[in-house]
Scaffold this motif. Structure first.
Motif, PDB file in Angstrom:
ATOM      1  N   VAL A   1      -0.488   6.328  -3.424  1.00 24.85           N
ATOM      2  CA  VAL A   1      -1.446   7.282  -2.874  1.00 24.85           C
ATOM      3  C   VAL A   1      -1.927   8.164  -4.025  1.00 24.85           C
ATOM      4  O   VAL A   1      -1.197   8.380  -5.003  1.00 24.85           O
TER       5      VAL A   1
ATOM      6  N   TRP B   1      -6.497  -0.193  -9.232  1.00 26.69           N
ATOM      7  CA  TRP B   1      -6.418   0.381  -7.887  1.00 26.69           C
ATOM      8  C   TRP B   1      -6.733   1.872  -7.916  1.00 26.69           C
ATOM      9  O   TRP B   1      -7.485   2.382  -7.060  1.00 26.69           O
TER      10      TRP B   1
ATOM     11  N   GLN C   1       0.823  -1.211   0.000  1.00 23.57           N
ATOM     12  CA  GLN C   1       0.000   0.000   0.000  1.00 23.57           C
ATOM     13  C   GLN C   1       0.860   1.266   0.000  1.00 23.57           C
ATOM     14  O   GLN C   1       0.635   2.194   0.780  1.00 23.57           O
TER      15      GLN C   1
ATOM     16  N   THR D   1     -18.853   0.952  -4.948  1.00 26.23           N
ATOM     17  CA  THR D   1     -18.559   2.215  -4.251  1.00 26.23           C
ATOM     18  C   THR D   1     -19.787   3.102  -4.137  1.00 26.23           C
ATOM     19  O   THR D   1     -19.820   4.014  -3.299  1.00 26.23           O
TER      20      THR D   1
ATOM     21  N   GLU E   1     -13.922   5.711  -4.499  1.00 29.11           N
ATOM     22  CA  GLU E   1     -14.170   5.664  -3.054  1.00 29.11           C
ATOM     23  C   GLU E   1     -13.966   7.034  -2.422  1.00 29.11           C
ATOM     24  O   GLU E   1     -14.733   7.440  -1.539  1.00 29.11           O
ATOM     25  N   GLN E   2     -12.922   7.764  -2.898  1.00 30.53           N
ATOM     26  CA  GLN E   2     -12.652   9.079  -2.311  1.00 30.53           C
ATOM     27  C   GLN E   2     -13.749  10.076  -2.675  1.00 30.53           C
ATOM     28  O   GLN E   2     -14.161  10.901  -1.845  1.00 30.53           O
TER      29      GLN E   2
ATOM     30  N   THR F   1     -16.940  -1.597  -9.941  1.00 30.87           N
ATOM     31  CA  THR F   1     -16.432  -0.524  -9.080  1.00 30.87           C
ATOM     32  C   THR F   1     -17.518   0.500  -8.770  1.00 30.87           C
ATOM     33  O   THR F   1     -17.678   0.931  -7.615  1.00 30.87           O
TER      34      THR F   1
ATOM     35  N   ARG G   1     -10.583   2.512  -8.501  1.00 37.00           N
ATOM     36  CA  ARG G   1     -11.410   2.224  -7.317  1.00 37.00           C
ATOM     37  C   ARG G   1     -11.144   3.234  -6.195  1.00 37.00           C
ATOM     38  O   ARG G   1     -12.081   3.704  -5.545  1.00 37.00           O
ATOM     39  N   GLN G   2      -9.878   3.567  -5.988  1.00 35.91           N
ATOM     40  CA  GLN G   2      -9.546   4.510  -4.919  1.00 35.91           C
ATOM     41  C   GLN G   2     -10.153   5.883  -5.198  1.00 35.91           C
ATOM     42  O   GLN G   2     -10.658   6.544  -4.275  1.00 35.91           O
TER      43      GLN G   2
END
Length: 547
Positions: A303, A355, A300, A402, A362-363, A398, A358-359
């Motif tokens: 970022v 990744w 992880q 989400t 989600e944010q 996704t 999806r991130q």
């Protein structure tokens, strides 16, 4: 009975019998050894036995005429067996010769297959290694030079993935034929594997000789290859190492040519680069980055930072572009230009792209739960990710998992990746648009000159490339391009965004010409999620004065 005992016990007959070879007294005489030499020896042995049998019969007739009938009976069976054996051996010898020829042909074919590539029939790595070693020894004795070229096809995987392996194989065969035509008869063209080729140029006088051949290859490959009604263009990245300056052995020369090839790719592809000692340090760094990338997702270490998109007319923050960063354990925060290209080459760009997508979704949902106004989240999509078989299902999954509304997501694509396979792109873009997800053309103006796709594809947004924006206030040509793109976008009912806005003059020019949105350091650099949320609380930006 007395006569038989007398005849059977005659010393002369016993002696003559012993003259026959043992093998002839143990019929049948055919052996299983089918070698040419063995068969010939057996035929000669049988024929010698026949001669000896005839001599024995004649001798017995002369000395023991009264016993001719018994002599004939005694040796008739031997002669018959010898004749039968001779006939069988003649047939067996012919069959053995035929089998021996087949075996020899098979050995030759196996040797060829062991030293040549099955698809292109070029020498393979094994044969290249032998020839390279011999060329090095010869160059060392004569105090001469030789060159090794490492060649990689640019974006071959895109062709293979979009048009299929059959087309890809035929393209590789066409490239192999082209390379052979471009070199001397004494040179070796080898297929290393995949879309990689190696050229051995023995006995060159100057480095310029290798450069001339490389340019000849690049010019030849600039022509299209017709494969199953597809006119395919493929570029080459060529790395060159020279003996003795760049290496004293085969392994070093090949490694350094490979390193130089990667530098050719980094320099823009479709060119030739000669090895330099300083490249070694960069190659070691690249290997370190590749090894670290394989663990970065698990640990992880990635970022997302978010760069604001500003409505130029109102100054409101209306969107964000998600940009990936790598928190490297030793080197600190790395920007995409330091690792994205490597991720593409080593096959990690698809899981990394998943990744990021999806991130980002989600944010965007997390900000909405915090009570912040909704905005459009833009995510860059790599060509490999876009064309991967599971991209569309992953996108649906996704959004479903989400909870982000499709209208709040925008995928940024490049012109070149859409035009690579127009029909496949058209189907995929229409499926994405039908979901409600918006589509943007990133770096607009730097790709294909044909603009027909703007009406064909369901494109929502055009992003003017920052190379035009950065020069438009000082260059009339760039200013004309920018104003033309804005006008064209307006006439086609597209949103127009300018990226790389860094000065007040640039912002004023864009606003005056009706550009919809802008992003760049003039407004804000990319921020982490917390800082971006704080920025969103600000009511508006002033286009005339930044924040």
């Amino acid at each position: 009975m007395r006569a038989q005992r007398k005849f059977g016990g005659m010393p002369e007959v016993q002696r003559l019998r012993r003259r026959l070879p043992v093998k002839l007294r143990q019929a049948p005489l055919i052996r299983q050894d089918l070698s040419r030499r063995s068969i010939r020896e057996q035929v000669l042995l049988v024929r010698e036995g026949l001669v000896q049998a005839r001599e024995l019969a004649m001798s017995l007739r002369e000395k023991y005429g009264g016993h001719r009938h018994r002599i004939g009976n005694a040796f008739a069976s031997h002669v018959t067996l010898l004749r039968q054996a001779n006939a069988h051996l003649v047939v067996a010898s012919m069959e053995a010769i035929r089998l021996a020829e087949q075996i020899q042909h098979a050995k030759v074919e196996l040797d060829r297959l062991a030293h040549h590539d099955g698809l292109t029939n070029l020498p393979n790595r094994l044969l290249l290694g032998d020839r390279l070693q011999q060329a090095i020894e010869l160059a060392r004795r004569r105090h001469g030079q030789l060159a090794v070229m490492f060649i990689d096809l640019d974006r071959f995987k895109h062709i293979n993935d979009s048009l299929g392996h059959a087309v890809g194989d035929q393209l590789l065969q066409a490239v192999a034929r082209c390379l052979v035509r471009c070199v001397r008869g004494s040179d070796t063209v080898c297929r290393q594997g995949g879309d990689e080729f190696i050229l051995l140029l023995p006995e060159i006088e100057h480095a310029e000789d290798a450069a001339a051949i490389a340019q000849k290859i690049l010019h030849a490959m600039a022509l299209s290859h017709l494969v199953e009604h597809h006119a395919l263009h493929i570029g080459l990245s060529i790395g060159v190492s020279l003996f003795p300056g760049d290496g004293q052995d085969a392994a070093t020369l090949l490694r350094n040519a490979d390193i130089a090839m990667y530098h050719a790719k980094e320099a823009g592809r479709n060119n030739c680069t000669f090895f330099e000692p300083a490249m070694n340090a960069r190659a070691i760094l690249r290997q370190s980055i590749e090894a670290g990338l394989r663990l970065a997702l698990e640990r992880q270490e990635f970022v997302l930072h978010y760069q604001p998109k500003i409505d130029l007319a109102s100054g409101r923050l209306v969107g964000a572009e998600a940009l990936v960063r790598w928190r490297h354990p030793q080197r600190g925060l790395l920007l995409p230009q330091h690792f994205i290209a490597i991720a593409e080459e080593c096959g990690l760009i698809v899981p990394l792209g998943h990744w990021v997508l999806r991130q980002a979704c989600e944010q965007a949902q997390a900000w909405r739960r915090q009570g912040l106004p909704p905005l459009l989240m833009a995510v860059n999509t790599s060509p490999l990710e876009f064309r991967s078989a599971g991209f569309l299902p992953f996108l649906r999954q996704t959004l479903a998992e989400t909870g982000l509304g499709p209208a709040c997501l925008e995928l940024e694509l490049t012109e070149s990746m859409l035009m690579h396979d127009v029909h496949a792109s058209d189907r995929l873009l229409k499926a994405i648009s039908a979901m409600g997800v918006k589509l943007a053309i990133d770096d607009f103006g730097t790709g294909y000159s044909s603009l027909s796709y703007l009406s064909q594809f369901p494109i929502h947004t055009l992003k003017i490339d920052q190379s035009f924006v950065s020069q438009m206030t000082g260059s009339k040509d760039d200013a004309t391009i920018v104003s033309a793109v804005i006008s064209m976008g307006k006439s086609l009912h597209k949103q127009v965004i300018a990226e790389g806005v860094e000065t007040l003059q640039q912002c004023a020019f864009l606003t005056a010409h009706g550009c919809d949105e802008g992003q760049g350091y003039y407004f804000s650099q990319a921020l982490d999620a917390q800082a971006f949320a704080h920025l969103r609380n600000q009511s508006r930006f002033d286009p005339a004065g930044g924040r």
